[in-house]
Design a protein around this motif. Structure first.
Motif, PDB file in Angstrom:
ATOM      1  N   MET A 155      66.109  20.645   4.319  1.00 53.48           N
ATOM      2  CA  MET A 155      66.707  20.479   5.648  1.00 53.48           C
ATOM      3  C   MET A 155      66.379  21.663   6.537  1.00 53.48           C
ATOM      4  N   ARG A 156      66.202  21.353   7.827  1.00 52.06           N
ATOM      5  CA  ARG A 156      66.013  22.385   8.851  1.00 52.06           C
ATOM      6  C   ARG A 156      67.100  22.226   9.902  1.00 52.06           C
ATOM      7  N   LEU A 157      67.812  23.305  10.205  1.00 56.21           N
ATOM      8  CA  LEU A 157      68.816  23.273  11.265  1.00 56.21           C
ATOM      9  C   LEU A 157      68.112  23.401  12.602  1.00 56.21           C
ATOM     10  N   ILE A 158      68.231  22.367  13.430  1.00 62.30           N
ATOM     11  CA  ILE A 158      67.641  22.386  14.761  1.00 62.30           C
ATOM     12  C   ILE A 158      68.548  23.130  15.735  1.00 62.30           C
ATOM     13  N   ASP A 161      75.743  24.335  14.067  1.00 60.48           N
ATOM     14  CA  ASP A 161      76.050  24.881  12.754  1.00 60.48           C
ATOM     15  C   ASP A 161      76.501  23.771  11.821  1.00 60.48           C
ATOM     16  N   TYR A 163      76.684  23.051   7.172  1.00 58.11           N
ATOM     17  CA  TYR A 163      76.362  23.432   5.790  1.00 58.11           C
ATOM     18  C   TYR A 163      76.223  24.946   5.631  1.00 58.11           C
ATOM     19  N   PHE A 176      76.045  19.805  15.931  1.00 61.89           N
ATOM     20  CA  PHE A 176      75.073  20.100  14.883  1.00 61.89           C
ATOM     21  C   PHE A 176      73.930  19.109  15.001  1.00 61.89           C
ATOM     22  N   TYR A 177      72.740  19.563  14.584  1.00 62.59           N
ATOM     23  CA  TYR A 177      71.545  18.721  14.669  1.00 62.59           C
ATOM     24  C   TYR A 177      70.571  19.230  13.617  1.00 62.59           C
ATOM     25  N   LEU A 178      70.172  18.333  12.692  1.00 61.03           N
ATOM     26  CA  LEU A 178      69.311  18.725  11.585  1.00 61.03           C
ATOM     27  C   LEU A 178      68.227  17.682  11.331  1.00 61.03           C
ATOM     28  N   HIS A 179      67.086  18.153  10.831  1.00 68.03           N
ATOM     29  CA  HIS A 179      66.048  17.304  10.253  1.00 68.03           C
ATOM     30  C   HIS A 179      66.175  17.449   8.741  1.00 68.03           C
ATOM     31  N   VAL A 180      66.356  16.325   8.051  1.00 66.96           N
ATOM     32  CA  VAL A 180      66.574  16.335   6.605  1.00 66.96           C
ATOM     33  C   VAL A 180      65.551  15.422   5.938  1.00 66.96           C
TER      34      VAL A 180
END
Length: 304
Positions: A155-158, A161, A163, A176-180
Protein backbone atom coordinates in the motif's frame (compact mmCIF):
# COMPACT_ATOMS: atom_id res chain seq x y z
CA UNK A 1 -21.65 -4.26 6.27
CA UNK A 2 -21.45 -3.01 2.65
CA UNK A 3 -23.85 -0.08 2.69
CA UNK A 4 -24.02 0.48 -1.05
CA UNK A 5 -22.39 -0.81 -4.23
CA UNK A 6 -21.68 1.73 -6.97
CA UNK A 7 -21.21 0.36 -10.48
CA UNK A 8 -19.03 2.66 -12.57
CA UNK A 9 -20.81 4.32 -15.51
CA UNK A 10 -19.17 4.99 -18.87
CA UNK A 11 -18.48 8.64 -19.65
CA UNK A 12 -16.60 10.32 -22.49
CA UNK A 13 -13.97 13.02 -22.11
CA UNK A 14 -13.59 13.31 -25.88
CA UNK A 15 -12.49 11.26 -28.83
CA UNK A 16 -10.38 8.30 -27.70
CA UNK A 17 -10.88 8.70 -23.96
CA UNK A 18 -13.68 6.79 -22.29
CA UNK A 19 -13.66 6.80 -18.49
CA UNK A 20 -15.40 4.91 -15.74
CA UNK A 21 -17.27 7.45 -13.58
CA UNK A 22 -17.75 6.40 -9.99
CA UNK A 23 -18.64 9.58 -8.06
CA UNK A 24 -20.93 11.40 -7.74
CA UNK A 25 -23.65 8.74 -7.62
CA UNK A 26 -27.34 9.48 -7.11
CA UNK A 27 -27.52 7.42 -3.89
CA UNK A 28 -24.06 8.33 -2.61
CA UNK A 29 -23.02 11.77 -3.79
CA UNK A 30 -19.86 11.87 -1.66
CA UNK A 31 -17.63 9.61 0.45
CA UNK A 32 -16.15 11.80 3.16
CA UNK A 33 -14.98 14.93 1.29
CA UNK A 34 -14.50 13.02 -2.01
CA UNK A 35 -17.12 14.33 -4.45
CA UNK A 36 -15.84 13.06 -7.81
CA UNK A 37 -13.91 10.03 -9.07
CA UNK A 38 -13.00 8.96 -12.61
CA UNK A 39 -10.96 5.96 -13.73
CA UNK A 40 -9.45 6.57 -17.14
CA UNK A 41 -7.88 3.86 -19.28
CA UNK A 42 -5.90 1.86 -19.86
CA UNK A 43 -5.77 3.61 -23.25
CA UNK A 44 -3.16 2.65 -25.87
CA UNK A 45 -1.34 5.85 -26.79
CA UNK A 46 -1.24 5.41 -30.55
CA UNK A 47 0.20 8.44 -32.40
CA UNK A 48 -3.11 8.98 -34.20
CA UNK A 49 -5.12 9.49 -31.00
CA UNK A 50 -2.66 11.20 -28.65
CA UNK A 51 -3.69 14.70 -29.74
CA UNK A 52 -7.39 13.87 -29.32
CA UNK A 53 -6.76 12.92 -25.67
CA UNK A 54 -5.64 16.45 -24.79
CA UNK A 55 -7.87 18.16 -22.22
CA UNK A 56 -8.02 21.86 -23.09
CA UNK A 57 -7.86 24.56 -20.43
CA UNK A 58 -10.93 24.52 -18.18
CA UNK A 59 -11.80 26.05 -14.80
CA UNK A 60 -12.44 24.80 -11.26
CA UNK A 61 -13.56 26.39 -7.98
CA UNK A 62 -14.15 25.12 -4.45
CA UNK A 63 -12.24 21.83 -4.66
CA UNK A 64 -8.90 20.10 -4.90
CA UNK A 65 -8.14 17.80 -7.83
CA UNK A 66 -5.93 14.79 -7.16
CA UNK A 67 -4.32 13.10 -10.17
CA UNK A 68 -2.74 9.65 -9.69
CA UNK A 69 -1.36 7.63 -12.60
CA UNK A 70 -0.95 3.86 -12.90
CA UNK A 71 0.81 4.20 -16.27
CA UNK A 72 1.70 6.80 -18.88
CA UNK A 73 2.55 10.48 -18.54
CA UNK A 74 0.76 13.76 -19.16
CA UNK A 75 1.63 17.43 -18.99
CA UNK A 76 -0.21 19.68 -16.54
CA UNK A 77 -0.32 23.45 -17.08
CA UNK A 78 -2.31 25.88 -14.96
CA UNK A 79 -3.12 29.55 -14.61
CA UNK A 80 -0.52 29.91 -11.84
CA UNK A 81 2.15 29.29 -14.47
CA UNK A 82 2.93 25.75 -13.31
CA UNK A 83 4.06 23.21 -15.91
CA UNK A 84 4.44 19.69 -14.55
CA UNK A 85 4.97 16.33 -16.26
CA UNK A 86 2.78 13.96 -14.24
CA UNK A 87 4.19 10.45 -13.81
CA UNK A 88 2.96 7.19 -12.22
CA UNK A 89 3.12 6.93 -8.44
CA UNK A 90 3.23 10.67 -7.80
CA UNK A 91 0.55 12.78 -6.16
CA UNK A 92 -0.44 15.95 -7.99
CA UNK A 93 -2.67 18.03 -5.75
CA UNK A 94 -4.23 21.16 -7.22
CA UNK A 95 -6.41 23.30 -4.97
CA UNK A 96 -8.73 25.49 -7.00
CA UNK A 97 -10.09 27.56 -4.13
CA UNK A 98 -11.37 30.85 -5.52
CA UNK A 99 -10.61 29.82 -9.10
CA UNK A 100 -8.00 28.19 -11.33
CA UNK A 101 -7.80 26.83 -14.86
CA UNK A 102 -5.59 24.02 -16.13
CA UNK A 103 -4.95 21.74 -19.10
CA UNK A 104 -3.64 18.20 -19.53
CA UNK A 105 -1.77 17.46 -22.74
CA UNK A 106 0.38 14.83 -24.43
CA UNK A 107 2.88 16.90 -26.44
CA UNK A 108 6.01 16.28 -24.32
CA UNK A 109 8.53 13.95 -26.05
CA UNK A 110 8.71 11.79 -22.93
CA UNK A 111 4.95 11.53 -22.90
CA UNK A 112 4.84 10.54 -26.55
CA UNK A 113 7.22 7.65 -25.83
CA UNK A 114 4.70 6.06 -23.48
CA UNK A 115 2.55 3.24 -24.81
CA UNK A 116 -0.50 3.49 -22.53
CA UNK A 117 -2.30 5.75 -20.10
CA UNK A 118 -4.26 4.77 -16.99
CA UNK A 119 -5.15 7.19 -14.21
CA UNK A 120 -7.48 7.95 -11.34
CA UNK A 121 -8.70 11.49 -10.81
CA UNK A 122 -10.60 12.50 -7.72
CA UNK A 123 -11.99 15.80 -6.52
CA UNK A 124 -11.95 16.66 -2.83
CA UNK A 125 -14.48 19.27 -1.71
CA UNK A 126 -13.14 22.03 0.51
CA UNK A 127 -14.52 23.06 3.90
CA UNK A 128 -16.44 26.31 3.69
CA UNK A 129 -13.63 28.34 5.26
CA UNK A 130 -11.24 27.22 2.49
CA UNK A 131 -13.58 27.45 -0.51
CA UNK A 132 -12.22 30.90 -1.44
CA UNK A 133 -8.58 30.17 -0.55
CA UNK A 134 -5.77 31.05 -2.94
CA UNK A 135 -5.27 28.42 -5.66
CA UNK A 136 -2.16 26.23 -5.52
CA UNK A 137 -0.52 23.21 -7.11
CA UNK A 138 1.97 20.79 -5.54
CA UNK A 139 3.69 17.73 -6.98
CA UNK A 140 4.70 15.06 -4.45
CA UNK A 141 7.31 12.55 -5.57
CA UNK A 142 6.88 8.82 -4.74
CA UNK A 143 9.70 8.84 -2.19
CA UNK A 144 7.64 11.32 -0.14
CA UNK A 145 4.69 8.91 0.02
CA UNK A 146 5.09 6.12 2.60
CA UNK A 147 4.74 2.52 1.43
CA UNK A 148 3.81 -0.40 3.70
CA UNK A 149 4.15 -4.07 2.80
CA UNK A 150 2.97 -7.22 4.52
CA UNK A 151 2.24 -10.75 3.39
CA UNK A 152 0.41 -10.32 0.07
CA UNK A 153 -0.25 -6.61 0.74
CA UNK A 154 1.35 -3.47 -0.69
CA UNK A 155 0.00 0.00 0.00
CA UNK A 156 0.98 3.60 -0.69
CA UNK A 157 -0.54 6.47 1.28
CA UNK A 158 -1.58 9.14 -1.20
CA UNK A 159 -2.94 11.63 1.35
CA UNK A 160 -4.31 11.91 4.89
CA UNK A 161 -3.67 9.31 7.55
CA UNK A 162 -4.54 5.63 7.89
CA UNK A 163 -3.02 2.45 9.32
CA UNK A 164 -0.54 4.53 11.29
CA UNK A 165 0.84 6.13 8.11
CA UNK A 166 1.07 9.84 7.40
CA UNK A 167 2.80 12.12 4.91
CA UNK A 168 3.29 15.78 4.03
CA UNK A 169 0.53 16.04 1.40
CA UNK A 170 -1.41 19.13 2.43
CA UNK A 171 -5.14 18.52 2.97
CA UNK A 172 -7.93 20.73 4.30
CA UNK A 173 -10.09 18.25 6.24
CA UNK A 174 -9.76 14.80 7.85
CA UNK A 175 -9.45 12.18 5.10
CA UNK A 176 -7.49 9.19 3.85
CA UNK A 177 -6.58 8.03 0.35
CA UNK A 178 -4.48 4.97 -0.52
CA UNK A 179 -3.43 2.81 -3.47
CA UNK A 180 -3.46 -0.83 -2.34
CA UNK A 181 -2.33 -3.96 -4.19
CA UNK A 182 -3.37 -7.40 -2.95
CA UNK A 183 -2.09 -10.78 -4.04
CA UNK A 184 -4.57 -13.63 -4.48
CA UNK A 185 -5.95 -14.87 -1.12
CA UNK A 186 -4.48 -11.91 0.80
CA UNK A 187 -6.61 -10.51 3.65
CA UNK A 188 -7.10 -6.84 4.35
CA UNK A 189 -9.15 -4.55 6.61
CA UNK A 190 -10.42 -0.97 6.48
CA UNK A 191 -8.98 1.88 8.57
CA UNK A 192 -11.17 2.29 11.64
CA UNK A 193 -10.71 5.96 12.48
CA UNK A 194 -12.78 7.62 9.74
CA UNK A 195 -16.59 7.67 9.65
CA UNK A 196 -17.04 7.30 5.86
CA UNK A 197 -15.02 4.72 3.95
CA UNK A 198 -15.06 3.33 0.43
CA UNK A 199 -13.09 0.93 -1.77
CA UNK A 200 -12.90 1.29 -5.54
CA UNK A 201 -11.81 -1.94 -7.25
CA UNK A 202 -9.63 -0.83 -10.16
CA UNK A 203 -8.55 -4.40 -10.99
CA UNK A 204 -9.35 -7.85 -9.68
CA UNK A 205 -12.03 -9.28 -7.40
CA UNK A 206 -12.72 -9.14 -3.67
CA UNK A 207 -14.81 -11.27 -1.35
CA UNK A 208 -16.53 -9.78 1.70
CA UNK A 209 -18.92 -11.80 3.88
CA UNK A 210 -19.29 -14.44 1.18
CA UNK A 211 -20.12 -11.99 -1.63
CA UNK A 212 -17.77 -11.38 -4.57
CA UNK A 213 -17.22 -7.88 -5.96
CA UNK A 214 -15.46 -7.06 -9.24
CA UNK A 215 -13.41 -4.41 -11.00
CA UNK A 216 -15.35 -1.24 -11.73
CA UNK A 217 -17.30 -1.30 -8.47
CA UNK A 218 -17.03 0.99 -5.46
CA UNK A 219 -18.07 -0.41 -2.10
CA UNK A 220 -19.21 2.06 0.56
CA UNK A 221 -19.31 0.67 4.08
CA UNK A 222 -21.45 1.18 7.13
CA UNK A 223 -19.59 3.09 9.84
CA UNK A 224 -17.93 1.26 12.71
CA UNK A 225 -17.68 -2.09 10.94
CA UNK A 226 -14.47 -4.03 10.47
CA UNK A 227 -14.97 -6.28 7.43
CA UNK A 228 -12.50 -8.98 6.41
CA UNK A 229 -11.59 -8.31 2.78
CA UNK A 230 -10.14 -11.21 0.79
CA UNK A 231 -8.60 -10.92 -2.67
CA UNK A 232 -10.11 -13.57 -4.94
CA UNK A 233 -7.42 -12.68 -7.48
CA UNK A 234 -4.66 -10.10 -7.75
CA UNK A 235 -6.31 -6.72 -7.11
CA UNK A 236 -5.60 -2.99 -7.35
CA UNK A 237 -7.71 -0.88 -5.01
CA UNK A 238 -8.19 2.81 -4.27
CA UNK A 239 -9.31 3.19 -0.66
CA UNK A 240 -10.67 6.57 0.42
CA UNK A 241 -12.92 8.41 2.82
CA UNK A 242 -12.95 10.76 5.75
CA UNK A 243 -15.34 13.09 7.50
CA UNK A 244 -18.37 14.55 5.66
CA UNK A 245 -18.43 18.28 4.98
CA UNK A 246 -22.18 18.80 4.57
CA UNK A 247 -24.19 19.82 1.54
CA UNK A 248 -22.33 20.72 -1.66
CA UNK A 249 -23.49 21.80 -5.12
CA UNK A 250 -21.72 20.55 -8.22
CA UNK A 251 -22.12 21.83 -11.79
CA UNK A 252 -19.61 20.97 -14.51
CA UNK A 253 -16.18 21.62 -12.87
CA UNK A 254 -17.50 23.82 -10.07
CA UNK A 255 -18.16 22.79 -6.47
CA UNK A 256 -19.51 25.04 -3.73
CA UNK A 257 -21.62 25.10 -0.59
CA UNK A 258 -23.59 27.98 -2.19
CA UNK A 259 -25.68 27.91 -5.38
CA UNK A 260 -25.00 31.56 -6.07
CA UNK A 261 -21.23 30.91 -6.07
CA UNK A 262 -21.72 28.36 -8.86
CA UNK A 263 -23.60 30.98 -10.88
CA UNK A 264 -20.81 33.49 -10.30
CA UNK A 265 -18.20 30.96 -11.47
CA UNK A 266 -20.15 30.36 -14.69
CA UNK A 267 -20.15 34.08 -15.44
CA UNK A 268 -16.48 34.45 -14.44
CA UNK A 269 -15.47 31.80 -16.98
CA UNK A 270 -17.66 33.27 -19.72
CA UNK A 271 -16.22 36.74 -19.13
CA UNK A 272 -12.59 35.61 -18.91
CA UNK A 273 -12.16 36.51 -15.27
CA UNK A 274 -10.56 33.10 -14.54
CA UNK A 275 -7.21 33.33 -16.27
CA UNK A 276 -5.90 30.75 -18.73
CA UNK A 277 -2.52 29.02 -18.31
CA UNK A 278 0.04 31.55 -19.61
CA UNK A 279 1.74 28.91 -21.81
CA UNK A 280 -1.54 27.37 -23.00
CA UNK A 281 -3.91 30.26 -23.64
CA UNK A 282 -4.86 29.92 -27.31
CA UNK A 283 -7.84 27.60 -26.82
CA UNK A 284 -10.12 26.51 -24.00
CA UNK A 285 -13.29 24.59 -23.20
CA UNK A 286 -16.27 26.96 -23.31
CA UNK A 287 -18.96 26.92 -20.67
CA UNK A 288 -21.37 24.13 -21.63
CA UNK A 289 -24.92 25.05 -22.48
CA UNK A 290 -26.71 23.15 -19.73
CA UNK A 291 -30.19 24.16 -18.57
CA UNK A 292 -30.07 22.17 -15.35
CA UNK A 293 -29.53 23.77 -11.99
CA UNK A 294 -26.55 22.76 -9.85
CA UNK A 295 -27.08 19.37 -8.26
CA UNK A 296 -26.77 19.34 -4.51
CA UNK A 297 -24.89 16.70 -2.56
CA UNK A 298 -26.84 16.37 0.69
CA UNK A 299 -25.30 14.60 3.66
CA UNK A 300 -26.03 10.86 3.89
CA UNK A 301 -29.29 9.86 5.51
CA UNK A 302 -28.89 8.43 9.03
CA UNK A 303 -28.73 4.68 9.22
CA UNK A 304 -31.88 3.04 10.60
Amino acid sequence: MVKIVIDARQASLGEGMQVKRILPFRKQRMVGPFIFMDHGGPVPLRPDIKKSLDVLPHPHIGLSTVSYLFSGKLVHRDSLGVKQVIKPGEVNWMTAGSGISHSERFEDPGVLAENSLELIQTWVALPEKFEESAPSFTNYQPEKLPVFTDKGVWMRLIAGDAYGLGNDVSTHSPLFYLHVKLEKDAHFGLPEKHSERGIYIAKGKLEIAGITYSAGQMLVFDPKVDPVITAKETADLMILGGEPLGERYIWWNFVSSRKERIEQAKEDWKQGRILLPPTDDEEFIPLPENPFKPKSTPPPEPLS
